[in-house]
Design an enzyme around this catalytic site. Sequence first.
Site, PDB file in Angstrom:
ATOM      1  NE  ARG A 228      35.173  40.874  34.160  1.00  0.00           N
ATOM      2  CZ  ARG A 228      35.870  40.490  33.076  1.00  0.00           C
ATOM      3  NH1 ARG A 228      36.800  41.283  32.566  1.00  0.00           N
ATOM      4  NH2 ARG A 228      35.610  39.343  32.484  1.00  0.00           N
ATOM      5  CG  HIS A 276      35.764  45.196  28.719  1.00  0.00           C
ATOM      6  ND1 HIS A 276      35.001  44.855  29.793  1.00  0.00           N
ATOM      7  CD2 HIS A 276      36.626  44.154  28.556  1.00  0.00           C
ATOM      8  CE1 HIS A 276      35.359  43.675  30.257  1.00  0.00           C
ATOM      9  NE2 HIS A 276      36.358  43.219  29.510  1.00  0.00           N
TER      10      HIS A 276
HETATM   11  P1  NAP Z   1      44.032  33.771  36.139  1.00  0.00           P
HETATM   12  O1  NAP Z   1      45.000  33.031  35.291  1.00  0.00           O
HETATM   13  O2  NAP Z   1      42.956  33.012  36.825  1.00  0.00           O
HETATM   14  O3  NAP Z   1      44.875  34.592  37.210  1.00  0.00           O
HETATM   15  C1  NAP Z   1      44.293  35.195  38.314  1.00  0.00           C
HETATM   16  C2  NAP Z   1      45.400  35.617  39.260  1.00  0.00           C
HETATM   17  O4  NAP Z   1      44.815  36.337  40.342  1.00  0.00           O
HETATM   18  C3  NAP Z   1      46.142  34.415  39.854  1.00  0.00           C
HETATM   19  O5  NAP Z   1      47.505  34.698  39.971  1.00  0.00           O
HETATM   20  C4  NAP Z   1      45.501  34.288  41.237  1.00  0.00           C
HETATM   21  O6  NAP Z   1      46.368  33.725  42.213  1.00  0.00           O
HETATM   22  C5  NAP Z   1      45.261  35.745  41.571  1.00  0.00           C
HETATM   23  N1  NAP Z   1      44.242  35.878  42.601  1.00  0.00           N
HETATM   24  C6  NAP Z   1      42.949  35.485  42.571  1.00  0.00           C
HETATM   25  N2  NAP Z   1      42.336  35.757  43.734  1.00  0.00           N
HETATM   26  C7  NAP Z   1      43.272  36.305  44.528  1.00  0.00           C
HETATM   27  C8  NAP Z   1      43.267  36.778  45.858  1.00  0.00           C
HETATM   28  N3  NAP Z   1      42.155  36.738  46.624  1.00  0.00           N
HETATM   29  N4  NAP Z   1      44.409  37.287  46.363  1.00  0.00           N
HETATM   30  C9  NAP Z   1      45.532  37.319  45.616  1.00  0.00           C
HETATM   31  N5  NAP Z   1      45.615  36.888  44.340  1.00  0.00           N
HETATM   32  C10 NAP Z   1      44.486  36.383  43.808  1.00  0.00           C
HETATM   33  O7  NAP Z   1      43.281  34.904  35.283  1.00  0.00           O
HETATM   34  P2  NAP Z   1      43.821  35.632  33.955  1.00  0.00           P
HETATM   35  O8  NAP Z   1      43.562  34.800  32.774  1.00  0.00           O
HETATM   36  O9  NAP Z   1      45.185  36.127  34.198  1.00  0.00           O
HETATM   37  O10 NAP Z   1      42.790  36.867  33.906  1.00  0.00           O
HETATM   38  C11 NAP Z   1      42.695  37.779  34.976  1.00  0.00           C
HETATM   39  C12 NAP Z   1      41.463  38.664  34.813  1.00  0.00           C
HETATM   40  O11 NAP Z   1      41.671  39.594  33.760  1.00  0.00           O
HETATM   41  C13 NAP Z   1      40.191  37.926  34.376  1.00  0.00           C
HETATM   42  O12 NAP Z   1      39.558  37.322  35.467  1.00  0.00           O
HETATM   43  C14 NAP Z   1      39.366  39.024  33.758  1.00  0.00           C
HETATM   44  O13 NAP Z   1      38.527  39.612  34.735  1.00  0.00           O
HETATM   45  C15 NAP Z   1      40.402  40.061  33.316  1.00  0.00           C
HETATM   46  N6  NAP Z   1      40.441  40.195  31.847  1.00  0.00           N
HETATM   47  C16 NAP Z   1      40.156  41.411  31.301  1.00  0.00           C
HETATM   48  C17 NAP Z   1      40.201  41.572  29.945  1.00  0.00           C
HETATM   49  C18 NAP Z   1      39.936  42.897  29.302  1.00  0.00           C
HETATM   50  O14 NAP Z   1      39.847  42.992  28.094  1.00  0.00           O
HETATM   51  N7  NAP Z   1      39.850  43.963  30.067  1.00  0.00           N
HETATM   52  C19 NAP Z   1      40.548  40.489  29.112  1.00  0.00           C
HETATM   53  C20 NAP Z   1      40.828  39.274  29.707  1.00  0.00           C
HETATM   54  C21 NAP Z   1      40.773  39.132  31.088  1.00  0.00           C
HETATM   55  P3  NAP Z   1      46.838  32.187  42.110  1.00  0.00           P
HETATM   56  O15 NAP Z   1      47.752  32.152  40.890  1.00  0.00           O
HETATM   57  O16 NAP Z   1      47.564  31.964  43.349  1.00  0.00           O
HETATM   58  O17 NAP Z   1      45.609  31.372  41.919  1.00  0.00           O
HETATM   59  C1  GLV Z   2      37.348  39.795  29.056  1.00  0.00           C
HETATM   60  O1  GLV Z   2      37.085  40.715  29.777  1.00  0.00           O
HETATM   61  C2  GLV Z   2      37.658  38.484  29.509  1.00  0.00           C
HETATM   62  O2  GLV Z   2      37.446  38.194  30.697  1.00  0.00           O
HETATM   63  O3  GLV Z   2      38.127  37.666  28.683  1.00  0.00           O
END
Ligand code: NAP
Ligand code: GLV
Length: 313
Positions: A228, A276
């Site tokens: 983000r 994005h």
């Molecule tokens: P996720 O499975 O919830 O993983 C989040 C990771 O961040 C986890 O490892 C979590 O730690 C860690 N984390 C959260 N808060 C933290 C903190 N304060 N300090 C250290 N580590 C922290 O999420 P995901 O599915 O991988 O997605 C991640 C992000 O990618 C989404 O939230 C979204 O904003 C972004 N995204 C972007 C796109 C795009 O097209 N640009 C698409 C999809 C997603 P723990 O494992 O210990 O809980």
């Molecule tokens: C896209 O940005 C998502 O959070 O899936």
Amino acid sequence: MDLLFCMPGYEARSWLEAFQRALPEAQCRVWQPNDHAPAHYAAVWKPPAEALRGRAGLKAVFNLGAGVDAILDMVRREPDALAESVPLIRLEDAGMAEQMVEYVMYAALRYMRRFDEYERQRAAGRWAPLKARRPGDFPIAVLGLGQLGSAVAVALANAGFPVSGWSRTAKQLEGVRTFAGDDTISACIQGAKMLVNLLPSTPSTRGLIGKRILGGLADGAYLVNVARGTHVVESDLIDAISRGKLAGAMLDVFGEEPLPANHAFWREPRISITPHVSALTLLDESVEQIAEKIRAMERGETVGGIVDRVRGY
Ligand code: NAP
Ligand code: GLV
């Protein structure tokens, strides 16, 4: 069973048809203003508060994306939009991890093999081989080791890059040096040639990537932000690139989207910009995952991806 679909600005028909095929027992409908009829499940992306507020019978809301920052911001502004008792469930991978791996691997190869520098040389009509680099010379730090970050970290490690990764709770990932907790982030990113951000946008992570973190990277490092825009202090990034502390950045997400035409990022050729798109929500995979979770919930089973609203992800 009634399923309400609300994804303003997106073509709804193919989603509705796919939900209907996956859940033949359900009555699926697209939300329209003034629809206050009961619904058992809602599948939404950036819905207006009216689409959820006071909805009778609601057992769960499915977020049609991995990040829940937008819907949680809406609920923070309008707390009556979604009762605490209704679980908010996000997409878990659903075909996004593979896309993220492709995007970040492209960035890693581009910068490690110095294609950005060769593009500038080509523009200047210069023929000048640069010192060769191998993946082993190009340490990469990945912030966030969840569904997407862990897939990216492991893929980079398998490609021969030294990878360190940071998360809130401790993780073990093949070939990745892992760090957990606030006081370990400096050690995780220290000396990295590329920083990849895959954290959720929460009160603890917004504005995290500023002067201090950028300053801990190797000189001439790169930032790849695919999470983000709110994570990055944009003025600190511009400053780090102008000073040569960073050699460039590949950005997919921004504080304001679409990125305003007069934004300084457009004028910095060392910043690559994509709108994005690093990991799009895929219709078939997302509908299949949500339908499976609805069936599991109807059987009384617990499902993954339930958001902790206090933690923010
Ligand atoms: P996720 O499975 O919830 O993983 C989040 C990771 O961040 C986890 O490892 C979590 O730690 C860690 N984390 C959260 N808060 C933290 C903190 N304060 N300090 C250290 N580590 C922290 O999420 P995901 O599915 O991988 O997605 C991640 C992000 O990618 C989404 O939230 C979204 O904003 C972004 N995204 C972007 C796109 C795009 O097209 N640009 C698409 C999809 C997603 P723990 O494992 O210990 O809980
Ligand atoms: C896209 O940005 C998502 O959070 O899936």
